[in-house]
Design an enzyme around this catalytic site. Structure first.
Site, mmCIF file in Angstrom:
data_model
loop_
_atom_site.group_PDB
_atom_site.id
_atom_site.type_symbol
_atom_site.label_atom_id
_atom_site.label_comp_id
_atom_site.label_asym_id
_atom_site.label_seq_id
_atom_site.Cartn_x
_atom_site.Cartn_y
_atom_site.Cartn_z
ATOM 1 N N HIS A 50 0.850 -1.188 0.000
ATOM 2 C CA HIS A 50 0.000 0.000 0.000
ATOM 3 C C HIS A 50 0.886 1.239 0.000
ATOM 4 O O HIS A 50 2.017 1.219 0.496
ATOM 5 C CB HIS A 50 -0.888 0.015 1.239
ATOM 6 N N GLU A 52 0.885 3.863 1.798
ATOM 7 C CA GLU A 52 1.335 4.281 3.125
ATOM 8 C C GLU A 52 2.549 3.483 3.581
ATOM 9 O O GLU A 52 3.529 4.051 4.067
ATOM 10 C CB GLU A 52 0.227 4.088 4.174
ATOM 11 N N CYS A 80 -6.292 1.760 5.843
ATOM 12 C CA CYS A 80 -6.874 0.492 6.274
ATOM 13 C C CYS A 80 -6.278 0.134 7.647
ATOM 14 O O CYS A 80 -5.327 0.786 8.095
ATOM 15 C CB CYS A 80 -6.563 -0.599 5.248
ATOM 16 N N CYS A 83 -2.415 -0.294 7.566
ATOM 17 C CA CYS A 83 -1.651 0.948 7.410
ATOM 18 C C CYS A 83 -1.780 1.849 8.631
ATOM 19 O O CYS A 83 -0.823 2.534 8.999
ATOM 20 C CB CYS A 83 -2.083 1.663 6.137
#
Length: 146
Positions: A50, A52, A80, A83
């Site tokens: 991801h 992040e 999410c 993260c």
């Protein structure tokens, strides 16, 4: 250019690569950009890639420390749970995000990671920055795939 504008550019670039359009930026206390990333889940064949996570790892490597004390993570979508927990583990001072994610978010929705007793570090959270722009990018991406 502001961190959310940089994150939006990264999200747009991710979309052109066929990735879910999420972008993230890590800045230090002075506002200097340490790292910028977009989602790379498909390209890396890695569900943890991801934006992040990639930005936090890059900033950490750049500063040569596992803790990003004083830093801000800016992302186009509410992180999410994975993260959000990573932001806590990296000890970011502040988390800024654009669009809210009622289905998959882990900050204001879903798991609410920072509200859990097991969360040892809670950053300042600011949501809804350029929310309409961030949400429109995501909506457009998913509409094109349906």
């Amino acid at each position: 250019m502001t961190p959310i504008e940089l994150a939006l550019l990264e999200a747009q670039a991710a979309a052109t690569r066929g990735e879910v359009p999420v972008g993230a930026v890590v800045t230090d206390e002075s506002g200097a950009v340490l790292a910028v990333a977009g989602n790379e889940v498909e390209a890396r064949h890695d569900p943890t890639a991801h934006a992040e996570i990639l930005a936090l790892r890059a900033a950490s490597a750049r500063l040569r420390t596992p803790r990003l004390v004083g830093c801000t993570l800016t992302v186009t979508l509410e992180p999410c749970p994975m993260c959000a927990q990573a932001a806590s583990f990296f000890r970011v001072k502040r988390l800024v995000f654009g669009a809210y994610d009622p289905k998959g978010g882990g900050v204001d929705h879903g798991a609410r990671i920072f509200a859990a007793a097991s969360c040892h570090h809670v950053p300042e959270v600011i949501g809804g920055i350029r929310e309409a722009d961030c949400a429109a990018l995501l909506r457009g991406f998913f509409m094109a795939r349906r």
